[in-house]
Design a protein around this motif. Structure first.
Motif, PDB file in Angstrom:
ATOM      1  N   SER A   1       8.475   7.500  -8.933  1.00  0.00           N
ATOM      2  CA  SER A   1       7.141   7.495  -8.323  1.00  0.00           C
ATOM      3  C   SER A   1       6.707   6.093  -7.924  1.00  0.00           C
ATOM      4  O   SER A   1       6.163   5.890  -6.830  1.00  0.00           O
ATOM      5  N   TYR A   2       6.929   5.129  -8.788  1.00  0.00           N
ATOM      6  CA  TYR A   2       6.539   3.753  -8.469  1.00  0.00           C
ATOM      7  C   TYR A   2       7.350   3.221  -7.297  1.00  0.00           C
ATOM      8  O   TYR A   2       6.799   2.639  -6.350  1.00  0.00           O
ATOM      9  N   ARG A   3       8.676   3.417  -7.341  1.00  0.00           N
ATOM     10  CA  ARG A   3       9.520   2.973  -6.234  1.00  0.00           C
ATOM     11  C   ARG A   3       9.075   3.609  -4.912  1.00  0.00           C
ATOM     12  O   ARG A   3       8.967   2.928  -3.883  1.00  0.00           O
ATOM     13  N   THR A   4       8.829   4.913  -4.946  1.00  0.00           N
ATOM     14  CA  THR A   4       8.466   5.632  -3.726  1.00  0.00           C
ATOM     15  C   THR A   4       7.126   5.162  -3.192  1.00  0.00           C
ATOM     16  O   THR A   4       6.946   4.997  -1.978  1.00  0.00           O
ATOM     17  N   SER A   5       6.182   4.909  -4.080  1.00  0.00           N
ATOM     18  CA  SER A   5       4.861   4.467  -3.635  1.00  0.00           C
ATOM     19  C   SER A   5       4.924   3.087  -2.991  1.00  0.00           C
ATOM     20  O   SER A   5       4.231   2.820  -1.989  1.00  0.00           O
ATOM     21  N   LYS A   6       5.756   2.202  -3.514  1.00  0.00           N
ATOM     22  CA  LYS A   6       5.881   0.873  -2.918  1.00  0.00           C
ATOM     23  C   LYS A   6       6.660   0.928  -1.609  1.00  0.00           C
ATOM     24  O   LYS A   6       6.354   0.184  -0.665  1.00  0.00           O
ATOM     25  N   ALA A   7       7.667   1.799  -1.530  1.00  0.00           N
ATOM     26  CA  ALA A   7       8.362   1.984  -0.258  1.00  0.00           C
ATOM     27  C   ALA A   7       7.404   2.531   0.797  1.00  0.00           C
ATOM     28  O   ALA A   7       7.455   2.133   1.971  1.00  0.00           O
ATOM     29  N   ALA A   8       6.517   3.432   0.380  1.00  0.00           N
ATOM     30  CA  ALA A   8       5.518   3.980   1.305  1.00  0.00           C
ATOM     31  C   ALA A   8       4.542   2.899   1.754  1.00  0.00           C
ATOM     32  O   ALA A   8       4.167   2.834   2.934  1.00  0.00           O
ATOM     33  N   LEU A   9       4.121   2.041   0.834  1.00  0.00           N
ATOM     34  CA  LEU A   9       3.255   0.925   1.196  1.00  0.00           C
ATOM     35  C   LEU A   9       3.936   0.043   2.232  1.00  0.00           C
ATOM     36  O   LEU A   9       3.320  -0.334   3.250  1.00  0.00           O
ATOM     37  N   ASN A  10       5.199  -0.293   1.988  1.00  0.00           N
ATOM     38  CA  ASN A  10       5.927  -1.144   2.926  1.00  0.00           C
ATOM     39  C   ASN A  10       5.973  -0.521   4.317  1.00  0.00           C
ATOM     40  O   ASN A  10       5.794  -1.205   5.332  1.00  0.00           O
TER      41      ASN A  10
END
Length: 221
Positions: free
Chosen positions: A138-147
């Motif tokens: 979830s954390y990885r995906t949320s930061k990838a989405a932010l990027n």
């Protein structure tokens, strides 16, 4: 002339408070916003819109330092078996949607002829190309989405605001409550803040839409 006025969103957190203090020390005029002091809910669009509307614009720099490692659980997922929809959606709302909403409602106030920087805290673990460990879904995906959101916004803004710079920044592992219990080499919030502001001050409009670490090095998407 470029404005030395800056807005720090999430200014009561470990990194946010240090960034605001570092900017103060460098002569910037700093406006601070946070949930604890101003009631800002970065996941609620009405809250973001109202908070930004109440400010004295424009700013030369907006730094978004909000975020969390988890939202509905004590620690990031170690495997797919731990993945839940509630955690994934909550993390995306906080870590990706929140900063994007700030930029959305800030856009009408961005100066067209002067240098402007919008920077948000991302994380190296949000890099898909650099992910060799898995986990932390979830954390990885949320930061990838932010990027992805900020890269797209950078492309859009470049068409009308040629001096605007939108960037995602990885601060390293910072010694805050955010990283308690994790055995990594850590830097103090003050050191992280100084590194990040050094990177920001050195960016040019040609570098908009990119993802940098605390030393100004590109991180793969």
């Amino acid at each position: 002339m470029p404005s030395n006025r800056t807005l720090v969103v999430g200014a009561s957190g470990g990194v946010g408070a240090a960034v605001a203090a570092e900017l103060d020390a460098r002569g910037w005029t700093v406006t601070r916003l946070s949930r604890s002091k101003d009631g800002l809910d970065i996941t609620d669009e009405d809250s973001v819109k109202a908070a930004l509307a109440a400010l004295d614009h424009p700013f030369g720099l907006v730094f978004v330092a909000t975020g969390a490692l988890t939202s509905t659980r004590a620690a990031p997922e170690k495997s797919l078996a731990d993945l839940t929809g509630d955690e994934l959606i909550a993390q995306i709302r906080l870590n990706a949607l929140g900063p994007a909403l700030v930029l959305k409602h800030l856009k009408p106030h961005i100066p067209r002829g002067d240098r402007f920087v919008f920077a948000a805290l991302s994380a190296r673990v949000g890099s898909i190309g650099d992910n060799g460990l898995g986990g932390w879904y979830s954390y990885r995906t949320s930061k990838a989405a932010l990027n992805s959101l900020l890269h797209g916004a950078a492309v859009e803004l470049a068409r009308t605001h040629r001096q605007a710079i939108v960037t995602c920044l990885h601060p390293g592992t910072v010694a805050t409550t955010f990283t308690e219990g994790y055995d990594h080499d850590k830097v103090t919030p003050d050191t992280a803040a100084a590194n990040l502001i050094d990177v920001i001050e050195g960016l040019t409009p040609e570098q908009t839409g990119r993802f940098y670490d605390y030393a100004g090095k590109d991180i793969p998407w």
